[in-house]
Scaffold this motif. Structure first.
Motif, short mmCIF file in Angstrom:
data_model
loop_
_atom_site.label_atom_id
_atom_site.label_comp_id
_atom_site.label_asym_id
_atom_site.label_seq_id
_atom_site.Cartn_x
_atom_site.Cartn_y
_atom_site.Cartn_z
N LEU A 89 0.36 -1.05 -0.27
CA LEU A 89 0.20 0.28 -0.13
C LEU A 89 1.09 1.14 0.08
O LEU A 89 -0.06 2.08 -0.77
CB LEU A 89 -0.63 0.09 1.21
N SER A 90 1.81 1.13 0.24
CA SER A 90 2.66 2.60 0.44
C SER A 90 3.11 2.68 -0.33
O SER A 90 4.30 3.82 -0.54
CB SER A 90 3.38 2.16 2.07
N ASN A 91 3.69 1.74 -1.27
CA ASN A 91 4.61 2.10 -2.28
C ASN A 91 3.51 2.68 -3.85
O ASN A 91 3.69 2.63 -4.80
CB ASN A 91 5.15 0.49 -2.56
N ARG A 92 2.73 2.15 -3.47
CA ARG A 92 1.35 2.68 -4.34
C ARG A 92 0.81 4.00 -4.79
O ARG A 92 0.48 4.61 -3.57
CB ARG A 92 0.26 1.93 -4.70
N PRO A 93 0.95 4.59 -5.70
CA PRO A 93 0.28 6.12 -5.65
C PRO A 93 -0.53 5.76 -5.00
O PRO A 93 -1.32 7.26 -5.42
CB PRO A 93 0.59 6.69 -7.20
N GLU A 94 -1.89 4.89 -6.13
CA GLU A 94 -3.48 4.82 -6.11
C GLU A 94 -3.35 5.42 -4.29
O GLU A 94 -4.79 5.87 -3.87
CB GLU A 94 -3.62 3.79 -6.94
N TYR A 95 -3.39 4.82 -4.06
CA TYR A 95 -3.42 4.94 -1.86
C TYR A 95 -2.88 6.33 -1.82
O TYR A 95 -3.88 6.19 -0.70
CB TYR A 95 -2.55 3.72 -1.47
N SER A 96 -1.95 6.64 -1.94
CA SER A 96 -1.31 8.26 -1.39
C SER A 96 -2.77 8.60 -1.98
O SER A 96 -2.98 10.08 -1.46
CB SER A 96 0.45 8.59 -1.89
N ILE A 97 -2.80 8.74 -3.42
CA ILE A 97 -3.85 9.37 -4.14
C ILE A 97 -5.30 9.55 -3.16
O ILE A 97 -6.10 10.44 -2.81
CB ILE A 97 -4.25 9.62 -5.14
N ALA A 98 -5.77 8.42 -3.04
CA ALA A 98 -6.75 8.24 -1.46
C ALA A 98 -6.56 9.15 -0.50
O ALA A 98 -7.83 9.57 -0.73
CB ALA A 98 -7.37 6.46 -2.03
N ASN A 99 -5.74 8.80 0.01
CA ASN A 99 -5.54 9.43 1.61
C ASN A 99 -5.67 10.67 1.13
O ASN A 99 -6.15 11.76 1.91
CB ASN A 99 -4.26 9.09 1.99
N LEU A 100 -5.30 11.22 -0.07
CA LEU A 100 -5.27 12.69 -0.16
C LEU A 100 -6.28 13.58 -0.37
O LEU A 100 -6.33 14.80 -0.30
CB LEU A 100 -3.96 13.07 -0.94
N ASN A 101 -7.29 12.44 -1.09
CA ASN A 101 -8.75 12.86 -1.51
C ASN A 101 -9.47 13.49 -0.47
O ASN A 101 -10.22 14.08 -0.41
CB ASN A 101 -9.26 11.63 -2.60
N ILE A 102 -9.11 12.29 0.26
CA ILE A 102 -9.98 12.71 2.03
C ILE A 102 -9.39 13.82 3.05
O ILE A 102 -10.46 14.80 2.66
CB ILE A 102 -9.17 11.70 3.16
N ASP A 103 -8.06 14.01 3.25
CA ASP A 103 -7.59 15.15 3.34
C ASP A 103 -8.47 16.33 2.59
O ASP A 103 -8.28 17.81 3.26
CB ASP A 103 -5.95 15.89 3.51
N TYR A 104 -8.11 16.54 1.15
CA TYR A 104 -8.79 17.24 0.40
C TYR A 104 -10.18 17.59 0.77
O TYR A 104 -10.52 18.94 0.20
CB TYR A 104 -8.18 17.13 -1.33
N GLN A 105 -10.69 16.59 1.12
CA GLN A 105 -12.04 16.58 1.02
C GLN A 105 -12.31 17.69 2.74
O GLN A 105 -13.50 18.05 2.65
CB GLN A 105 -12.45 15.83 1.63
N GLN A 106 -11.06 17.12 3.23
CA GLN A 106 -11.44 18.05 5.36
C GLN A 106 -11.38 19.47 5.26
O GLN A 106 -12.00 20.33 5.23
CB GLN A 106 -10.75 17.07 6.30
N ARG A 107 -10.33 19.56 4.12
CA ARG A 107 -10.16 20.83 3.99
C ARG A 107 -11.54 22.01 2.82
O ARG A 107 -11.59 23.53 3.78
CB ARG A 107 -8.96 21.67 3.02
#
Length: 425
Positions: free
Chosen positions: A245-263
């Motif tokens: 998971l930590s190596n996959r850009p898709e997982y990082s993007i999914a986490n960042l999308n959550i952070d972005y939505q919180q903003r």
């Protein structure tokens, strides 16, 4: 069969070897990465977001603006002050400089800045994702071309085997030792083999064209594929889906999308928070009632306060809407986790099973070679009919085709596994 049979590999219309470019799989992938227009496009999108972060950051600093205005009154205008009428100057003009600073804007600038930083990080991960896709595409393209090259070599050898047998039968027919039926059957098989060789050559040329295009060359550029499809590659150790998971850009993007939505939720709330701004304004120009054309300076300090009071519940409705989108992003992340886990497990299964298939296919080739030798020898000794030789020839080419396909599947599954676990090789 003949273990020392020399492969015949003569490509019609190609240039001499000295004029061709030799590429290993590592060199080819590097060339593709350097040329890839998809990576360059992703890189520019990332650079755009880097500049966007810098632009939003300027919202924390004082803003300086300059403006000017000029007006010419066409109609004469006279003001009467008792017995002394005064004609007004038709020209009115002013220059104004303003320095303004947001003291508190409800957190809008801060949250917008953080949201843009997240978008920048998403762009960086998207560039990595594009790179992973390009590497995988380069792997598949190179090994497909290598497999087609090998298949053309085998088909050329296949034609030579049948041609050698046909020549022998032609001599025997001329000597009256065999019937014409045997000669006709072997000649029919030879023509069929030659057609297959032409088809194989066409597939090889198309594979070379695809290989050239992917690295930015003209499709007809002569290229030598150095690494054979049968090249052994060290198999990686199994990696669990959670580790990948930590190596996959898709997982990082999914986490960042959550952070972005919180903003985005915070930004929505900031619209309904109090706001305070202060500034300084300096004006120079004529007076509003321009009697004599004289100018003057006018300095002013100001402060503005905005406090939203009642908007019919708009704040709660908009915030709830953004929260629903946040939950949607959280579900999307779980979908991504499940997808990565599936890709890792499937890729590992394909890799291990395809590797096993190579061993079986290699054994099948050995059996087919021995079977063709024995049947050909027995026919030449008059112990078997020609149909047994033809059947052995067909089994021989099918076993080699299966072996080459097994090699290709193993190379592709290895590329799929590296992509699934996020290893860039």
């Amino acid at each position: 069969m003949r273990k020392n049979l020399i492969y015949i590999f003569s490509l019609v219309g190609t240039l001499s070897l000295s004029a061709q470019e030799s590429l290993t799989i590592t060199e080819y992938k590097q060339r593709v990465l350097e040329y890839s227009q998809q990576i360059k496009q992703s890189s520019e999108q990332r650079k755009s977001m880097v500049e966007a972060v810098k632009a939003v950051k300027t919202g924390f600093f004082p803003q300086i603006d300059f403006s000017g205005s000029y007006q010419y009154r066409i109609n004469d205008y006279t003001m009467n002050f008792g017995e002394f009428p005064i004609s007004m100057d038709p020209n009115t003009y002013s220059l104004e400089a303003t320095v303004a600073q947001n003291v508190y804007d409800g957190g809008a600038t801060y949250n917008r800045y953080k949201a843009t930083q997240i978008q920048r990080d998403i762009a960086e991960q998207s560039e990595l994702l594009t790179t992973d896709n390009v590497i995988r595409s380069a792997d598949v393209t190179y090994w497909s071309a290598s497999a087609q090259k090998k298949m053309y070599e085998v088909m050329t050898q296949y034609v030579e085997i049948i041609k050698s047998q046909r020549n022998l039968l032609a001599e025997r027919f001329n000597d009256g030792l065999i019937s014409k039926t045997d000669l006709l059957q072997i000649e029919a098989r030879l023509k069929d083999a030659e057609l297959q060789r032409i088809t194989s050559y066409k597939s090889y040329k198309i594979a070379l064209q695809n290989l050239n295009i992917l690295m930015g060359n003209e499709p007809s550029t002569p290229v030598i594929i150095v690494d054979s499809i049968s090249t052994y590659q060290v198999l990686p150790l199994p990696i669990h889906g959670d580790q990948a998971l930590s190596n996959r850009p898709e997982y990082s993007i999914a986490n960042l999308n959550i952070d972005y939505q919180q903003r985005q939720i915070n930004l929505t709330r900031s619209k309904y928070n109090p706001k305070l701004a202060v500034g300084f304004k300096e004006t120079w120009g004529t007076q509003m009632l321009n009697i004599d054309g004289s100018t003057m300076w006018n300095s002013a300090l100001y402060a503005s306060v905005s406090i939203p009071i009642f908007h019919w519940g708009a704040r709660f409705k908009e915030v709830n809407s953004q929260k629903a989108l946040l939950r949607s992003q959280e579900f999307a992340r779980q979908i991504t986790i499940d997808q990565i886990s599936q890709e890792v497990s499937n890729a590992w299964t394909n890799l291990t099973e395809n590797t096993k298939q190579i061993q079986v296919a290699e054994a099948s080739v050995q059996i087919a070679e021995e079977n063709l030798d024995l049947n050909t020898f027995s026919y030449n000794e008059g112990k078997l009919p020609i149909l047994d030789v033809l059947s052995a020839q067909l089994t021989w080419i099918q076993s080699y085709s299966n072996l080459i396909q097994s090699w290709l599947q193993q190379k592709v599954s290895l590329a799929d596994y590296y992509k699934a676990v996020g290893i860039r090789k």
